[in-house]
Design a protein around this motif. Structure first.
Motif, PDB file in Angstrom:
ATOM      1  N   SER A 231      26.521  -2.203 -25.145  1.00 49.44           N
ATOM      2  CA  SER A 231      26.742  -3.412 -25.947  1.00 49.44           C
ATOM      3  C   SER A 231      25.804  -4.558 -25.576  1.00 49.44           C
TER       4      SER A 231
ATOM      5  N   GLY B 110      32.265  -2.310 -26.973  1.00 47.68           N
ATOM      6  CA  GLY B 110      31.927  -1.822 -25.637  1.00 47.68           C
ATOM      7  C   GLY B 110      32.058  -0.308 -25.617  1.00 47.68           C
ATOM      8  N   ALA B 111      31.899   0.288 -24.436  1.00 50.20           N
ATOM      9  CA  ALA B 111      31.940   1.743 -24.299  1.00 50.20           C
ATOM     10  C   ALA B 111      33.283   2.285 -24.782  1.00 50.20           C
TER      11      ALA B 111
ATOM     12  N   SER C 190      28.704 -15.372 -34.815  1.00 47.69           N
ATOM     13  CA  SER C 190      28.359 -15.277 -33.405  1.00 47.69           C
ATOM     14  C   SER C 190      29.602 -15.488 -32.532  1.00 47.69           C
ATOM     15  N   TYR C 191      30.418 -16.465 -32.896  1.00 45.40           N
ATOM     16  CA  TYR C 191      31.651 -16.695 -32.143  1.00 45.40           C
ATOM     17  C   TYR C 191      32.527 -15.443 -32.176  1.00 45.40           C
TER      18      TYR C 191
ATOM     19  N   HIS D 284      31.539 -12.472 -32.664  1.00 48.09           N
ATOM     20  CA  HIS D 284      30.829 -11.422 -31.916  1.00 48.09           C
ATOM     21  C   HIS D 284      31.247 -11.439 -30.442  1.00 48.09           C
ATOM     22  N   VAL D 285      31.208 -12.608 -29.842  1.00 50.15           N
ATOM     23  CA  VAL D 285      31.596 -12.729 -28.424  1.00 50.15           C
ATOM     24  C   VAL D 285      33.084 -12.446 -28.255  1.00 50.15           C
TER      25      VAL D 285
ATOM     26  N   GLN E 111      34.180  -8.646 -28.265  1.00 61.36           N
ATOM     27  CA  GLN E 111      33.850  -7.953 -27.013  1.00 61.36           C
ATOM     28  C   GLN E 111      34.756  -8.433 -25.877  1.00 61.36           C
ATOM     29  N   ALA E 112      35.024  -9.726 -25.849  1.00 62.49           N
ATOM     30  CA  ALA E 112      35.909 -10.283 -24.817  1.00 62.49           C
ATOM     31  C   ALA E 112      37.296  -9.648 -24.910  1.00 62.49           C
ATOM     32  N   LYS E 113      37.798  -9.503 -26.122  1.00 61.12           N
ATOM     33  CA  LYS E 113      39.115  -8.888 -26.297  1.00 61.12           C
ATOM     34  C   LYS E 113      39.121  -7.453 -25.777  1.00 61.12           C
TER      35      LYS E 113
ATOM     36  N   ASP F 242      37.070  -6.106 -23.580  1.00 62.39           N
ATOM     37  CA  ASP F 242      36.875  -6.079 -22.128  1.00 62.39           C
ATOM     38  C   ASP F 242      38.144  -6.501 -21.396  1.00 62.39           C
ATOM     39  N   ALA F 243      38.929  -7.396 -22.000  1.00 66.74           N
ATOM     40  CA  ALA F 243      40.167  -7.843 -21.356  1.00 66.74           C
ATOM     41  C   ALA F 243      41.281  -6.803 -21.511  1.00 66.74           C
ATOM     42  N   ARG F 244      41.299  -6.116 -22.631  1.00 63.90           N
ATOM     43  CA  ARG F 244      42.431  -5.225 -22.927  1.00 63.90           C
ATOM     44  C   ARG F 244      42.177  -3.767 -22.616  1.00 63.90           C
TER      45      ARG F 244
ATOM     46  N   ARG G  41      30.454  -9.900 -18.353  1.00 61.42           N
ATOM     47  CA  ARG G  41      31.415  -9.520 -19.394  1.00 61.42           C
ATOM     48  C   ARG G  41      32.837  -9.865 -18.966  1.00 61.42           C
TER      49      ARG G  41
ATOM     50  N   ASP H   1      39.394 -14.627 -23.846  1.00 66.24           N
ATOM     51  CA  ASP H   1      40.623 -13.926 -24.218  1.00 66.24           C
ATOM     52  C   ASP H   1      41.702 -14.000 -23.147  1.00 66.24           C
TER      53      ASP H   1
ATOM     54  N   SER I  94      28.988 -21.299 -28.418  1.00 67.95           N
ATOM     55  CA  SER I  94      29.208 -19.860 -28.401  1.00 67.95           C
ATOM     56  C   SER I  94      27.921 -19.107 -28.766  1.00 67.95           C
TER      57      SER I  94
END
Lengths: 284, 284
Positions: free
Chosen positions: A119, A153-154, A269-270, A272-273, A276-278, A280-282, B120, B128, B269
């Motif tokens: 990513s 992400g992966a 863009s917002y 987009h970030v 990925q944040a969601k 990576d967190a979940r 990340r 998040d 962002s």
């Protein structure tokens, strides 16, 4: 423009109309667009990116630019969104480009290809490298203006009715697999199926398919695959970091003011970030 | 509001003023802010994020909201920006929070701590997870409203006049090192120095310091460290993914319209993604 000339040109009615414009605008937005998502509403991660995008556009435009978001199947089939944007049936769509590699294999490059970019590499290629301008050129053929809008992400290697131990187990395996990876599966004897997210559970339950991959634990659990089959495997060599994309009809985009064009870009863009944040967190 | 009431209330002069407002606004922006960066102008990656941010705000507001960007030292010392924003000397600043761990060690958490989060993970925590709201609470003490704005990704271990082979070589080593990592260096016998990016080269050349770390090859080469010392080491255990942050004076922020608040958020962002993309593309 001088005040005197302006008055001559517009007349009092024109001035009055301008004068009261804010009050009128507050009730009905100047611009209303529709966004067709390829995803089901149940997934707050992937479907939610379009809602985030829409909310940011509305906020930044002070409510003058509203985009309604529609889940896959509501306005058109989940995989009908490229045609929908190309023909102008909707002004925009949110999808995973690799669904459309049957039209042209180039689509897959803007999302994920087997053993391809992760990513951060995808984002680097699209925000700073040559990727973005190459895709802008390619999408002209489809009347599309594109913006990166999310990445999972992966991914996990998916759910299998039977355990997979050798290459023999792939022979004849009917598997729902996203994008170009299906071509590789086919070469080693599998039978790839291109099925939208919202229809996979039923296909797996009915036995139409023997296996499926979607994203990772957070989403997969929402779609309920664990209720039907028990083997969960890792990793998904076919998508190191699939990118989701906002497609905007080029005529609709060209008709926007410079402000609104910039708002579309920054809002995507917002989202987009945040997507990925969601993930990576979940799916830590 | 009804048209008749509006006319009664505003009078013709008021209406005329509203009518010609766009022409006036095009010449002088309604809002002018200043942003103090902690970084030198030579670094298009880290200093450039503030320029990207400012450009997006201007585009999205149709030129009505302009933020001038000033390199470290121009309006205030590079490490004076927290005081500057807190006191309202400038409306906003762009910096690496860990520079200010001397004021409170919490600052470092919003940037990087030894063996801490990678980029990340930081973004996931701030977009998040609970990180963002915790920092909002903390920054209230400094009249600051914060927005993540950039991340360098993993960093190099820096430049050393002499090779480092054992812990003995750290004893007395005067090293410019960012943030909280210096505390660890101190425990193992080193002498950490908190020096702004634009002043490191001179300190290294003069012999005021024996070693320095900054970011990675792309930036380090621009700052010219390779001309002075020859040992380059890896990795930087003290920063797995340092986050840069936009600080906005809370009174200035509260005075903005909802549209402009949203524009600040989305523009920061955009700059957040773009900075990481630049580092990932240029320090592959």
């Amino acid at each position: 423009m001088e005040r005197r000339k302006f008055i001559q040109h517009a007349g009092l009615a024109g001035i009055l109309a301008t004068g009261i414009a804010p009050a009128v605008r507050a009730e009905s937005p100047a611009i209303r667009w529709r966004l067709a998502s390829s995803f089901p509403k149940t997934l707050d991660t992937i479907y939610g990116a379009a809602e985030t995008f829409s909310a940011k556009v509305k906020e930044m435009s002070g409510g003058k630019f509203e985009i309604s978001v529609h889940p896959g199947g509501e306005l058109m089939p989940p995989f009908g969104v490229v045609d929908g944007v190309q023909q102008g049936t909707v002004e925009c769509a949110h999808t995973a480009p690799y669904y459309f590699f049957g039209k042209d294999e180039t689509f897959a490059m803007d999302c994920a290809i087997p053993f391809g970019l992760n990513s951060r590499q995808m984002t680097a290629w699209c925000y700073d490298g040559n990727g973005f301008s190459l895709f802008r050129e390619f999408y002209k053929n489809y009347n599309i203006v594109n913006f990166p809008m999310g990445n999972t992400g992966a991914q996990m290697g998916g759910w299998y009715r039977n355990d997979i131990k050798t290459l023999e187990d792939i022979k004849g395996l009917k598997m729902r697999i996203g994008g170009f990876g299906g071509k590789v599966l086919e070469r080693i004897g599998g039978v790839p199926q291109n099925i939208p997210g919202g229809e996979i559970y039923q296909a797996l339950e009915k036995g139409t398919i023997d296996a499926t991959e979607w994203v990772g634990p957070y989403d997969d659990q929402k779609l309920g695959f664990q209720k039907v089959v028990k083997n969960y495997m890792y990793p998904a060599w076919w998508e190191g970091g699939p990118q989701l994309v906002l497609y905007v009809n080029s005529k609709a985009f060209d008709g926007l003011s410079a402000e609104n064009k910039a708002i579309i870009q920054a809002a995507s863009s917002y989202a987009h970030v945040e997507m990925q944040a969601k993930y990576d967190a979940r799916n830590p």
